[in-house]
Design a protein around this motif. Structure first.
Motif, PDB file in Angstrom:
ATOM      1  N   GLY A   1      30.634   3.344 -18.559  1.00 49.71           N
ATOM      2  CA  GLY A   1      29.862   2.792 -19.668  1.00 49.71           C
ATOM      3  C   GLY A   1      28.384   2.687 -19.342  1.00 49.71           C
ATOM      4  N   VAL A   2      28.087   2.289 -18.114  1.00 49.30           N
ATOM      5  CA  VAL A   2      26.688   2.197 -17.692  1.00 49.30           C
ATOM      6  C   VAL A   2      26.026   3.563 -17.694  1.00 49.30           C
ATOM      7  N   VAL A   3      26.743   4.579 -17.174  1.00 42.70           N
ATOM      8  CA  VAL A   3      26.180   5.934 -17.122  1.00 42.70           C
ATOM      9  C   VAL A   3      25.943   6.471 -18.524  1.00 42.70           C
ATOM     10  N   VAL A   4      26.887   6.236 -19.444  1.00 43.11           N
ATOM     11  CA  VAL A   4      26.710   6.699 -20.825  1.00 43.11           C
ATOM     12  C   VAL A   4      25.488   6.044 -21.457  1.00 43.11           C
ATOM     13  N   ALA A   5      25.335   4.744 -21.256  1.00 41.35           N
ATOM     14  CA  ALA A   5      24.177   4.045 -21.826  1.00 41.35           C
ATOM     15  C   ALA A   5      22.871   4.589 -21.256  1.00 41.35           C
ATOM     16  N   VAL A   6      22.855   4.843 -19.948  1.00 45.51           N
ATOM     17  CA  VAL A   6      21.656   5.383 -19.311  1.00 45.51           C
ATOM     18  C   VAL A   6      21.339   6.772 -19.854  1.00 45.51           C
ATOM     19  N   CYS A   7      22.361   7.618 -20.002  1.00 51.97           N
ATOM     20  CA  CYS A   7      22.133   8.984 -20.486  1.00 51.97           C
ATOM     21  C   CYS A   7      21.632   8.987 -21.932  1.00 51.97           C
ATOM     22  N   VAL A   8      22.206   8.101 -22.758  1.00 53.64           N
ATOM     23  CA  VAL A   8      21.732   8.008 -24.141  1.00 53.64           C
ATOM     24  C   VAL A   8      20.266   7.585 -24.171  1.00 53.64           C
ATOM     25  N   ALA A   9      19.916   6.623 -23.356  1.00 57.05           N
ATOM     26  CA  ALA A   9      18.522   6.160 -23.308  1.00 57.05           C
ATOM     27  C   ALA A   9      17.590   7.271 -22.829  1.00 57.05           C
ATOM     28  N   PHE A  10      17.990   7.983 -21.781  1.00 61.35           N
ATOM     29  CA  PHE A  10      17.153   9.069 -21.266  1.00 61.35           C
ATOM     30  C   PHE A  10      17.016  10.198 -22.292  1.00 61.35           C
ATOM     31  N   ALA A  11      18.122  10.521 -22.980  1.00 57.18           N
ATOM     32  CA  ALA A  11      18.058  11.580 -23.995  1.00 57.18           C
ATOM     33  C   ALA A  11      17.108  11.183 -25.129  1.00 57.18           C
ATOM     34  N   TRP A  12      17.179   9.907 -25.551  1.00 52.54           N
ATOM     35  CA  TRP A  12      16.280   9.442 -26.613  1.00 52.54           C
ATOM     36  C   TRP A  12      14.830   9.483 -26.158  1.00 52.54           C
ATOM     37  N   LEU A  13      14.583   9.068 -24.925  1.00 56.08           N
ATOM     38  CA  LEU A  13      13.219   9.116 -24.401  1.00 56.08           C
ATOM     39  C   LEU A  13      12.706  10.554 -24.342  1.00 56.08           C
TER      40      LEU A  13
ATOM     41  N   ARG B   1       1.993  18.554 -21.297  1.00 53.34           N
ATOM     42  CA  ARG B   1       2.202  17.361 -20.483  1.00 53.34           C
ATOM     43  C   ARG B   1       3.362  16.535 -21.016  1.00 53.34           C
ATOM     44  N   ASN B   2       3.353  16.284 -22.336  1.00 50.90           N
ATOM     45  CA  ASN B   2       4.440  15.518 -22.929  1.00 50.90           C
ATOM     46  C   ASN B   2       5.752  16.287 -22.901  1.00 50.90           C
ATOM     47  N   LEU B   3       5.676  17.616 -23.003  1.00 50.64           N
ATOM     48  CA  LEU B   3       6.890  18.414 -22.886  1.00 50.64           C
ATOM     49  C   LEU B   3       7.488  18.263 -21.495  1.00 50.64           C
ATOM     50  N   GLY B   4       6.634  18.199 -20.463  1.00 53.61           N
ATOM     51  CA  GLY B   4       7.119  17.979 -19.105  1.00 53.61           C
ATOM     52  C   GLY B   4       7.804  16.633 -18.956  1.00 53.61           C
ATOM     53  N   TYR B   5       7.230  15.601 -19.622  1.00 51.68           N
ATOM     54  CA  TYR B   5       7.864  14.283 -19.579  1.00 51.68           C
ATOM     55  C   TYR B   5       9.239  14.326 -20.242  1.00 51.68           C
ATOM     56  N   ALA B   6       9.349  15.058 -21.353  1.00 53.70           N
ATOM     57  CA  ALA B   6      10.637  15.161 -22.046  1.00 53.70           C
ATOM     58  C   ALA B   6      11.678  15.819 -21.148  1.00 53.70           C
ATOM     59  N   LEU B   7      11.295  16.916 -20.506  1.00 57.20           N
ATOM     60  CA  LEU B   7      12.225  17.590 -19.606  1.00 57.20           C
ATOM     61  C   LEU B   7      12.603  16.685 -18.428  1.00 57.20           C
ATOM     62  N   GLN B   8      11.660  15.872 -17.986  1.00 56.24           N
ATOM     63  CA  GLN B   8      11.930  14.974 -16.866  1.00 56.24           C
ATOM     64  C   GLN B   8      13.025  13.967 -17.219  1.00 56.24           C
ATOM     65  N   TRP B   9      12.952  13.403 -18.422  1.00 57.87           N
ATOM     66  CA  TRP B   9      13.984  12.442 -18.836  1.00 57.87           C
ATOM     67  C   TRP B   9      15.345  13.118 -18.933  1.00 57.87           C
TER      68      TRP B   9
ATOM     69  N   VAL C   1      16.351  15.718 -17.242  1.00 57.04           N
ATOM     70  CA  VAL C   1      16.818  15.987 -15.873  1.00 57.04           C
ATOM     71  C   VAL C   1      17.410  14.708 -15.268  1.00 57.04           C
ATOM     72  N   PHE C   2      16.782  13.571 -15.528  1.00 58.51           N
ATOM     73  CA  PHE C   2      17.323  12.304 -15.037  1.00 58.51           C
ATOM     74  C   PHE C   2      18.721  12.060 -15.601  1.00 58.51           C
ATOM     75  N   ALA C   3      18.907  12.338 -16.881  1.00 62.39           N
ATOM     76  CA  ALA C   3      20.217  12.138 -17.504  1.00 62.39           C
ATOM     77  C   ALA C   3      21.255  13.062 -16.867  1.00 62.39           C
ATOM     78  N   ALA C   4      20.870  14.317 -16.650  1.00 63.22           N
ATOM     79  CA  ALA C   4      21.799  15.262 -16.029  1.00 63.22           C
ATOM     80  C   ALA C   4      22.141  14.829 -14.598  1.00 63.22           C
ATOM     81  N   PHE C   5      21.158  14.289 -13.891  1.00 63.03           N
ATOM     82  CA  PHE C   5      21.408  13.846 -12.523  1.00 63.03           C
ATOM     83  C   PHE C   5      22.352  12.640 -12.500  1.00 63.03           C
ATOM     84  N   ALA C   6      22.208  11.725 -13.465  1.00 59.47           N
ATOM     85  CA  ALA C   6      23.104  10.570 -13.531  1.00 59.47           C
ATOM     86  C   ALA C   6      24.546  11.018 -13.755  1.00 59.47           C
TER      87      ALA C   6
END
Length: 267
Positions: free
Chosen positions: A15-27, A215-223, A225-230
């Motif tokens: 549940g924690v991982v799903v919540a984190v991934c949803v947040a990262f995807a939205w960001l 720059r903002n596109l890089g930030y989007a990809l970064q979030w 990548v974080f979700a995929a890593f989680a």
């Protein structure tokens, strides 16, 4: 793995991982929208800064279409040649299918222009070809926005006489003897007005951003990548936990040993 997953500890972690991934995807989506909006605002500012110029200050006959020419406001003087007017079918205006009415304008008064130069002008839209008027051969000043030519038509069926599948400037250059501008004009105003009111005005293409803020596109990809890593780390930890055998070693007694002695038996 499923037996391990369906335990309170791992379900909570899931549940924690799903919540984190949803947040990262939205960001990531938010950063992507910011990147697109920034690019659009920049392009809109550049468009708003454009001022109407004589056609020959933006493009000249036979010259390549300028990189910043699309949507540039222009003004051109000349005379319509109604004998070479054509219709472009299968165009849509306000959810109605009809025809573009395109008439070549012989440019005769632009400073420095070839006296025989010609440019197609999109004068309007009709639902019925019979409503397309033929303008008089009188001097007219056309105000509008410049647009590049269209790709050749891929229609398999031949069109009726007086119709063309697209505004294909390469074909027109081979058929019209005059020097041709490598573009056409979305007419927004005529002085004096010579186009019949039966022709509906065709607005220039809607402004679209062709690039993004990197720059903002890089930030989007970064979030993302974080979700995929989680997700990767959760799956890896779950797999490792499922493969680890339970501790089945015997339990060692911790009681203190008794100090008992066996006395010899005397007979």
């Amino acid at each position: 793995m499923l037996r391990t997953l369906f335990t309170p500890r791992w379900l909570t972690l899931l549940g924690v991982v799903v919540a984190v991934c949803v947040a990262f995807a939205w960001l990531g989506l938010w950063q992507l929208s910011v990147a697109q909006d920034d690019a659009f605002e920049t392009l809109q500012a550049e468009r708003d800064a454009l001022v109407e110029k004589p056609l020959d200050e933006v493009i000249t006959p036979h010259a390549a279409f300028p990189a910043d020419g699309a949507g540039h406001p222009v003004v051109v003087e000349g005379v319509y040649d109604g004998s070479r007017q054509f219709l472009v079918p299968d165009r849509v205006l306000e959810e109605q299918v009809g025809y573009w009415v395109v008439t070549p304008l012989q440019v005769t008064s632009s400073e420095g222009a070839d006296a025989a130069a010609i440019i197609p002008v999109l004068r309007g839209f009709v639902a019925d070809p019979a409503d397309a008027d033929v303008p008089p051969a009188d001097p007219v000043t056309v105000h509008g926005e410049l647009a590049p030519g269209e790709s050749p038509s891929l229609a398999e069926e031949p069109l009726p006489q007086g119709q063309r599948g697209t505004i294909d400037l390469s074909t027109l250059a081979n058929e019209w003897p005059e020097a041709l501008y490598n573009g056409f004009v979305f007419s927004t105003q005529e002085q004096p007005p010579v186009t019949d009111e039966a022709l509906a005005h065709v607005p220039p293409p809607v402004l679209q951003a062709g690039d993004v803020d990197w720059r903002n596109l890089g930030y989007a990809l970064q979030w993302w990548v974080f979700a995929a890593f989680a997700i990767f780390m959760f799956v890896k930890l779950l797999h490792d936990a499922a493969r680890t055998p339970p501790d089945d070693r015997p339990t060692v007694s911790t009681a203190a040993p008794t100090d008992e002695r066996i006395e010899p038996h005397h007979v």
